[in-house]
Design a protein around this motif. Structure first.
Motif, mmCIF file in Angstrom:
data_model
loop_
_atom_site.group_PDB
_atom_site.id
_atom_site.type_symbol
_atom_site.label_atom_id
_atom_site.label_comp_id
_atom_site.label_asym_id
_atom_site.label_seq_id
_atom_site.Cartn_x
_atom_site.Cartn_y
_atom_site.Cartn_z
ATOM 1 N N ILE A 43 15.137 15.688 41.822
ATOM 2 C CA ILE A 43 14.565 14.434 42.314
ATOM 3 C C ILE A 43 13.175 14.787 42.832
ATOM 4 O O ILE A 43 13.040 15.430 43.880
ATOM 5 N N ASN A 44 12.160 14.405 42.085
ATOM 6 C CA ASN A 44 10.777 14.625 42.495
ATOM 7 C C ASN A 44 10.160 13.293 42.878
ATOM 8 O O ASN A 44 10.211 12.320 42.110
ATOM 9 N N ASP A 45 9.567 13.250 44.055
ATOM 10 C CA ASP A 45 8.909 12.056 44.586
ATOM 11 C C ASP A 45 7.411 12.244 44.348
ATOM 12 O O ASP A 45 6.737 12.974 45.083
ATOM 13 N N ASP A 46 6.882 11.614 43.293
ATOM 14 C CA ASP A 46 5.546 11.911 42.792
ATOM 15 C C ASP A 46 4.529 10.832 43.151
ATOM 16 O O ASP A 46 4.806 9.633 42.996
ATOM 17 N N LEU A 47 3.355 11.276 43.589
ATOM 18 C CA LEU A 47 2.213 10.397 43.825
ATOM 19 C C LEU A 47 1.073 10.901 42.958
ATOM 20 O O LEU A 47 0.614 12.039 43.116
ATOM 21 N N VAL A 48 0.615 10.045 42.022
ATOM 22 C CA VAL A 48 -0.372 10.434 41.013
ATOM 23 C C VAL A 48 -1.651 9.633 41.223
ATOM 24 O O VAL A 48 -1.613 8.401 41.349
ATOM 25 N N THR A 49 -2.789 10.312 41.230
ATOM 26 C CA THR A 49 -4.058 9.634 41.428
ATOM 27 C C THR A 49 -4.411 8.775 40.210
ATOM 28 O O THR A 49 -3.879 8.979 39.111
ATOM 29 N N PRO A 50 -5.315 7.798 40.376
ATOM 30 C CA PRO A 50 -5.673 6.905 39.259
ATOM 31 C C PRO A 50 -6.151 7.666 38.024
ATOM 32 O O PRO A 50 -6.940 8.612 38.126
ATOM 33 N N GLY A 51 -5.620 7.266 36.863
ATOM 34 C CA GLY A 51 -6.029 7.826 35.594
ATOM 35 C C GLY A 51 -5.478 9.186 35.260
ATOM 36 O O GLY A 51 -5.630 9.667 34.132
ATOM 37 N N ILE A 65 15.238 10.457 34.135
ATOM 38 C CA ILE A 65 15.094 9.077 34.608
ATOM 39 C C ILE A 65 13.816 8.966 35.430
ATOM 40 O O ILE A 65 13.562 9.800 36.310
ATOM 41 N N SER A 66 13.016 7.962 35.142
ATOM 42 C CA SER A 66 11.843 7.639 35.950
ATOM 43 C C SER A 66 12.049 6.275 36.596
ATOM 44 O O SER A 66 12.542 5.350 35.946
ATOM 45 N N TYR A 67 11.660 6.163 37.863
ATOM 46 C CA TYR A 67 11.762 4.913 38.603
ATOM 47 C C TYR A 67 10.421 4.661 39.284
ATOM 48 O O TYR A 67 10.014 5.427 40.162
ATOM 49 N N VAL A 68 9.741 3.596 38.865
ATOM 50 C CA VAL A 68 8.404 3.310 39.376
ATOM 51 C C VAL A 68 8.510 2.510 40.672
ATOM 52 O O VAL A 68 9.058 1.409 40.687
ATOM 53 N N GLN A 69 7.968 3.076 41.738
ATOM 54 C CA GLN A 69 7.993 2.390 43.029
ATOM 55 C C GLN A 69 6.749 1.527 43.238
ATOM 56 O O GLN A 69 6.823 0.445 43.809
ATOM 57 N N SER A 70 5.597 2.016 42.795
ATOM 58 C CA SER A 70 4.368 1.226 42.833
ATOM 59 C C SER A 70 3.419 1.749 41.767
ATOM 60 O O SER A 70 3.456 2.928 41.410
ATOM 61 N N GLN A 116 10.977 10.999 39.709
ATOM 62 C CA GLN A 116 11.407 11.660 38.475
ATOM 63 C C GLN A 116 12.736 12.342 38.760
ATOM 64 O O GLN A 116 12.840 13.161 39.671
ATOM 65 N N ILE A 117 13.751 11.983 37.982
ATOM 66 C CA ILE A 117 15.130 12.425 38.219
ATOM 67 C C ILE A 117 15.659 13.092 36.956
ATOM 68 O O ILE A 117 15.537 12.531 35.863
ATOM 69 N N TRP A 118 16.240 14.267 37.109
ATOM 70 C CA TRP A 118 16.877 14.944 35.981
ATOM 71 C C TRP A 118 18.375 15.081 36.248
ATOM 72 O O TRP A 118 18.793 15.525 37.325
#
Length: 245
Positions: A43-51, A65-70, A116-118
């Protein structure tokens, strides 16, 4: 028994374009006490910058499995899928015998936050697969993925169960459910003999028996027949529940 996995004790990777909190050992973060839980591996809690995002890379024999929070994700894979996932959507990519894909923040101005969930499959090889859906915001339990893609909410909760059909088909004897509790409400989750639960708190506050979870916290649950989940706050709460072998 309930064992907490506090958010502030997770592993962390800060690559500039990516800040990732790792519930379990992943990449450069290694902790022999946190290698996964049953078939739940990541279970990875990912924050990705624009682009920015993850360039093309490969997987095999993993249910991802991917789950989009925002924000939103642009997904491309070697099976010809070119998709955009928006906030609230889930995606299940079955890597099977092998698949390559890329994931980028679809926005040039807004950050992307997603889980991101495996999950390790119980069958190896096979044709890679792709599933994507927004499951709504119904109160109670909503089945996101299960072995046959069916809903089994009525067996799990005594209050607030959902009623729609159409969950993802998962290559493992496991069920992933979305839990949404209104303020001042509760739900009793029945646990079948021999099963384990992992709860990941997404938003708001949740009491699991006498334990309290806030966003990013997790709870491992073993050797219990039922648990009472309580939202004592004045705001809605959201969590993911993994029912595992």
């Amino acid at each position: 028994m309930i064992t907490l996995r506090p958010a502030d004790q997770r592993g962390e990777a800060d690559l500039g374009w990516l800040n990732s909190q790792h519930t379990f050992s992943f990449a450069s973060y290694y902790d022999p006490q946190h290698m996964g839980f049953s078939a739940l591996r990541v279970i990875n809690d990912d924050l990705v910058t624009p682009g920015a995002g993850f360039s093309t890379h490969g997987h095999r024999d993993m249910e991802i499995i991917s789950y989009v929070q925002s924000g939103s994700i642009t997904h491309k894979d070697s099976e010809g899928n070119i998709k955009v996932l928006s906030a609230g959507e889930f995606q299940l990519m079955s890597a099977g015998s092998g698949i390559t894909h890329s994931e980028y923040n679809a926005s040039d101005s807004e950050p992307l936050k997603f889980l991101q969930i495996w999950i390790q499959p119980n069958t190896l090889g096979g044709t890679p697969g792709y599933q994507q859906k927004h499951f709504g915001q119904n109160e109670g339990l909503t089945t996101i993925a299960s072995p046959a893609g069916e809903r089994r909410d009525e067996k799990r909760g005594e209050k607030g169960s959902g009623s729609e059909s159409g969950g993802f088909e998962l290559k493992q004897d496991a069920t992933l459910s979305q839990l949404i509790l209104a303020p001042k409400s509760e739900l009793v989750y029945q646990i079948e003999p021999g099963r384990k639960l992992y709860i990941h708190q997404v938003a708001g506050q949740l009491s699991v028996e006498d334990k309290s979870l806030t966003p990013g916290d997790g709870a491992k649950i073993t050797d219990m027949q039922a648990i009472t989940l309580v939202n004592a706050s004045n705001s809605q709460t959201t969590a993911l529940i993994f029912d595992l072998p």
